[in-house]
Write a protein that holds these residues in place. Structure first.
Motif, PDB file in Angstrom:
ATOM      1  N   LYS A 165      72.311  16.296  26.387  1.00 36.93           N
ATOM      2  CA  LYS A 165      71.367  16.823  25.386  1.00 36.93           C
ATOM      3  C   LYS A 165      70.245  17.617  26.044  1.00 36.93           C
ATOM      4  O   LYS A 165      69.855  18.681  25.550  1.00 36.93           O
ATOM      5  N   ASP A 166      69.724  17.073  27.140  1.00 34.33           N
ATOM      6  CA  ASP A 166      68.656  17.789  27.858  1.00 34.33           C
ATOM      7  C   ASP A 166      69.154  19.147  28.356  1.00 34.33           C
ATOM      8  O   ASP A 166      68.450  20.152  28.266  1.00 34.33           O
ATOM      9  N   ARG A 167      70.361  19.176  28.884  1.00 30.64           N
ATOM     10  CA  ARG A 167      70.917  20.425  29.406  1.00 30.64           C
ATOM     11  C   ARG A 167      71.097  21.459  28.297  1.00 30.64           C
ATOM     12  O   ARG A 167      70.787  22.639  28.476  1.00 30.64           O
ATOM     13  N   ILE A 168      71.597  21.019  27.161  1.00 33.54           N
ATOM     14  CA  ILE A 168      71.796  21.939  26.025  1.00 33.54           C
ATOM     15  C   ILE A 168      70.438  22.484  25.573  1.00 33.54           C
ATOM     16  O   ILE A 168      70.297  23.680  25.300  1.00 33.54           O
ATOM     17  N   LYS A 169      69.417  21.620  25.515  1.00 38.06           N
ATOM     18  CA  LYS A 169      68.068  22.067  25.127  1.00 38.06           C
ATOM     19  C   LYS A 169      67.529  23.109  26.097  1.00 38.06           C
ATOM     20  O   LYS A 169      66.782  24.002  25.714  1.00 38.06           O
ATOM     21  N   LEU A 178      78.700  19.889  30.384  1.00 43.38           N
ATOM     22  CA  LEU A 178      79.687  18.809  30.475  1.00 43.38           C
ATOM     23  C   LEU A 178      80.289  18.663  31.870  1.00 43.38           C
ATOM     24  O   LEU A 178      80.658  17.563  32.269  1.00 43.38           O
ATOM     25  N   THR A 179      80.418  19.732  32.610  1.00 43.80           N
ATOM     26  CA  THR A 179      81.224  19.694  33.823  1.00 43.80           C
ATOM     27  C   THR A 179      80.437  19.672  35.122  1.00 43.80           C
ATOM     28  O   THR A 179      80.958  19.254  36.155  1.00 43.80           O
ATOM     29  N   ILE A 180      79.212  20.111  35.132  1.00 43.63           N
ATOM     30  CA  ILE A 180      78.423  20.112  36.378  1.00 43.63           C
ATOM     31  C   ILE A 180      77.909  18.684  36.586  1.00 43.63           C
ATOM     32  O   ILE A 180      77.214  18.136  35.732  1.00 43.63           O
ATOM     33  N   PRO A 181      78.264  18.100  37.732  1.00 34.67           N
ATOM     34  CA  PRO A 181      77.829  16.716  37.994  1.00 34.67           C
ATOM     35  C   PRO A 181      76.303  16.614  38.038  1.00 34.67           C
ATOM     36  O   PRO A 181      75.620  17.525  38.475  1.00 34.67           O
ATOM     37  N   TYR A 182      75.811  15.469  37.632  1.00 31.54           N
ATOM     38  CA  TYR A 182      74.366  15.220  37.637  1.00 31.54           C
ATOM     39  C   TYR A 182      73.973  14.728  39.010  1.00 31.54           C
ATOM     40  O   TYR A 182      74.590  13.847  39.583  1.00 31.54           O
ATOM     41  N   LYS A 183      72.908  15.309  39.540  1.00 30.83           N
ATOM     42  CA  LYS A 183      72.398  14.889  40.854  1.00 30.83           C
ATOM     43  C   LYS A 183      70.993  14.334  40.676  1.00 30.83           C
ATOM     44  O   LYS A 183      70.174  14.920  39.990  1.00 30.83           O
TER      45      LYS A 183
END
Length: 184
Positions: A165-169, A178-183
């Motif tokens: 949700k944060d990424r879409i915002k 969806l595909t980039i891993p979270y670091k």
């Protein structure tokens, strides 16, 4: 000069109607249906078939329904016909206005488990969506794969839904979110 069925005289039909507490319009309607003068003046209740009675009690006796049962049914919003003919009304309707006696019967008709239906309604689904299984929360990922919820989609892709949700915002594309891993 007009006389009633008992031979009492009145100056006019309207005066006679007033004496019997019957509106002139009702009197004229009844006369047009060829009711007797007595019935035109004394009938107080008419059933769903147009048959007249001197009282609700008399009507209930005719239909074989106890008066208190009849009154209870009316207080539960049964129609006059249902209350007199002892036909339980449809208490629940689906989105196509089909009537059912119970929610269980409606769910059985639509082939959905009642607990599933209840959960869907609690989750804000419309009646149509809950009965037909049309999920209003269904989402599609960047590859066209359908998921029941956004949370399911995120779990499939191994990403926390709050991160998604944060990424879409922040303006990320669906695929990137969806595909980039979270670091950390």
């Amino acid at each position: 000069m007009v006389k009633d069925h008992l031979g009492k005289s009145y100056q006019s039909v309207k005066e006679m109607c007033s004496a019997y507490n019957i509106s002139y319009a009702v009197f004229l309607d009844r006369r047009s249906l060829n009711w007797s003068l007595e019935d035109c003046l004394t009938v107080r209740v008419v059933d769903h078939n147009g048959r007249g009675y001197k009282s609700e009690e008399e009507m209930c006796n005719y239909w074989g329904v106890k008066y208190y049962v009849f009154k209870d049914r009316l207080s539960e919003n049964w129609t006059l016909e249902e209350a007199l003919e002892s036909r339980q009304p449809d208490s629940i309707k689906d989105h196509l206005s089909r009537g059912f006696k119970t929610k269980s019967e409606m769910c059985l008709y639509w082939g959905v488990k009642e607990y599933v239906f209840n959960d869907r309604i609690k989750d804000g689904w419309s009646l149509e969506e809950a009965l037909e299984g049309k999920n209003p929360n269904a989402v599609v990922d960047h590859l066209g794969k359908k998921f029941d919820t956004e949370k399911d989609m995120c779990a499939y892709w191994g990403i926390k839904s709050y991160i998604f949700k944060d990424r879409i915002k922040e303006g990320w594309s669906l695929e990137e979110a969806l595909t980039i891993p979270y670091k950390l």
